[in-house]
Design an enzyme around this catalytic site. Structure first.
Site, short mmCIF file in Angstrom:
data_model
loop_
_atom_site.label_atom_id
_atom_site.label_comp_id
_atom_site.label_asym_id
_atom_site.label_seq_id
_atom_site.Cartn_x
_atom_site.Cartn_y
_atom_site.Cartn_z
N ARG A 1 -8.39 7.29 -0.91
CA ARG A 1 -8.00 5.99 -0.35
C ARG A 1 -8.93 5.62 0.80
O ARG A 1 -9.42 4.48 0.89
CB ARG A 1 -6.55 6.06 0.12
CG ARG A 1 -5.96 4.76 0.66
CD ARG A 1 -4.49 5.00 0.99
NE ARG A 1 -3.79 3.80 1.46
CZ ARG A 1 -3.64 3.48 2.73
NH1 ARG A 1 -4.17 4.24 3.68
NH2 ARG A 1 -2.95 2.38 3.07
N LEU B 1 -0.99 4.41 5.74
CA LEU B 1 -1.18 5.75 5.16
C LEU B 1 0.06 6.61 5.36
O LEU B 1 0.32 7.54 4.59
CB LEU B 1 -2.41 6.43 5.78
CG LEU B 1 -2.23 7.16 7.11
CD1 LEU B 1 -1.82 8.62 6.92
CD2 LEU B 1 -3.48 7.08 7.95
N GLN C 1 0.03 -2.14 -1.75
CA GLN C 1 -0.05 -1.93 -0.31
C GLN C 1 -1.49 -1.95 0.21
O GLN C 1 -1.75 -2.33 1.35
CB GLN C 1 0.62 -0.57 0.01
CG GLN C 1 0.79 -0.27 1.48
CD GLN C 1 0.23 1.08 1.85
OE1 GLN C 1 -0.96 1.34 1.67
NE2 GLN C 1 1.08 1.95 2.35
#
Length: 311
Positions: A119, A95, A252
């Site tokens: 997210r 993050l 990612q």
């Protein structure tokens, strides 16, 4: 040369940002802006807890980002510097990559907070609770960790999620496979395996629904031009093109965080000083990965005053 780096999940703790907010109106503005963007009193959770509310992925991710950006804004506005002048590169762990991009101007603070909230929610929702897990392998290099993951998989997902430094690798995947991996550590010459207190198996193929959600979000909120080049998690190499940044951020979610390789690559690019904003997690990993660099952690006002003398 200098890199500013930003910590990831696990660096949160109750009371974070409180000292800074009490000392600086600039910091208070950051926390208020994040609260407004999310429509929740996140800073109250950061200050007072409860800890289980702060640890929730959807809260922890924007909270850690807000804390680091508050440090940066105080540095910039009260210290009279700009990141673009003082940093050759930015990077962040998982993050923290979003924090790095916010710092570099690719996303506004409000958009970064909303993206990280989504997210966190999407990662949590991707796998039913109890079906996934993560473990930290202590005293493991990437070769040993990879061999263990392959042996423990037995047809399930068990993969390297974070290559943090030469002594610490994190695995992620199906709960049973991760538990097998922890039980098998000694057979692979690894000192210890520790199950992590996380609510979902991050950075593995099970996170594909979350990757899809983020891809959709970036269509509406694409990254803008970067004022400082980023070392990306999934490639451990420099990226400046916003379209490439977007692609790598999606990747990612399911891909490996190549933090050890990123530290090596940044040093190879000429970085001699690493400045970690908002935490003290990445510094030790960097020191274990590369030699002859300085690492400074900046969290409170005293740290800010000290680093301003060096910048």
């Amino acid at each position: 040369m200098r890199a500013f780096v930003f910590p990831g999940q696990g660096s949160q703790k109750v009371g974070m940002g409180l000292e800074l907010a009490e000392a600086s109106a600039v910091a208070r503005e950051v926390f208020e802006e994040v609260d407004d963007a999310l429509g929740q009193k996140l800073f109250q959770i950061m200050k007072e807890g409860p800890e289980d509310a702060l640890t929730l992925t959807e809260n922890a991710q924007p909270a850690i980002m807000a804390n680091a950006i508050a440090v940066l804004r105080v540095l910039e506005r009260e210290g009279g510097i700009t990141l673009a002048e003082k940093a050759d590169f930015v990077a962040g762990h998982s993050l923290g990559e979003y924090t790095a991009l916010c710092a570099a101007g690719a996303f506004s603070l409000a958009d970064t907070a909303r993206l990280l909230k989504l997210r966190g929610q999407s990662m949590q929702a991707a796998v039913p609770v109890g079906q996934g897990a993560m473990c930290a392998l202590l005293g493991a290099d990437i070769e040993k960790a990879t061999a263990l993951a392959e042996a423990a998989a037995e047809g399930e997902v068990c993969t390297v999620a974070n290559d943090n430094d030469p002594t610490q690798v994190v695995l992620s995947g199906h709960k049973a496979a991760i538990e097998r991996a922890v039980a098998m550590v000694k057979d692979h010459g690894i000192k210890r395996g520790v199950l992590l207190p996380v609510s979902a198996p991050f950075h593995c193929p099970l996170m594909q629904p979350a990757a899809d959600a983020m891809a959709e979000a970036f269509e509406k909120t694409p990254p803008a031009a970067l004022r400082v080049a980023l070392f990306a998690n999934v490639t451990a190499s420099v990226v400046t093109d916003p379209a490439e940044v977007k692609r790598l951020l999606v990747e990612q979610v399911t891909g490996r965080v190549r933090w050890r390789e990123s530290a090596i690559a940044m040093k190879d690019a000429g970085v001699e000083q690493f400045v970690e904003l908002g935490g003290k997690v990445l510094g030790p990993m960097i020191n274990r990965s590369v030699a002859d660099v300085s690492v400074t952690s900046v969290i409170g006002m005293a740290d800010i005053e000290a680093i301003l003398k060096e910048l």
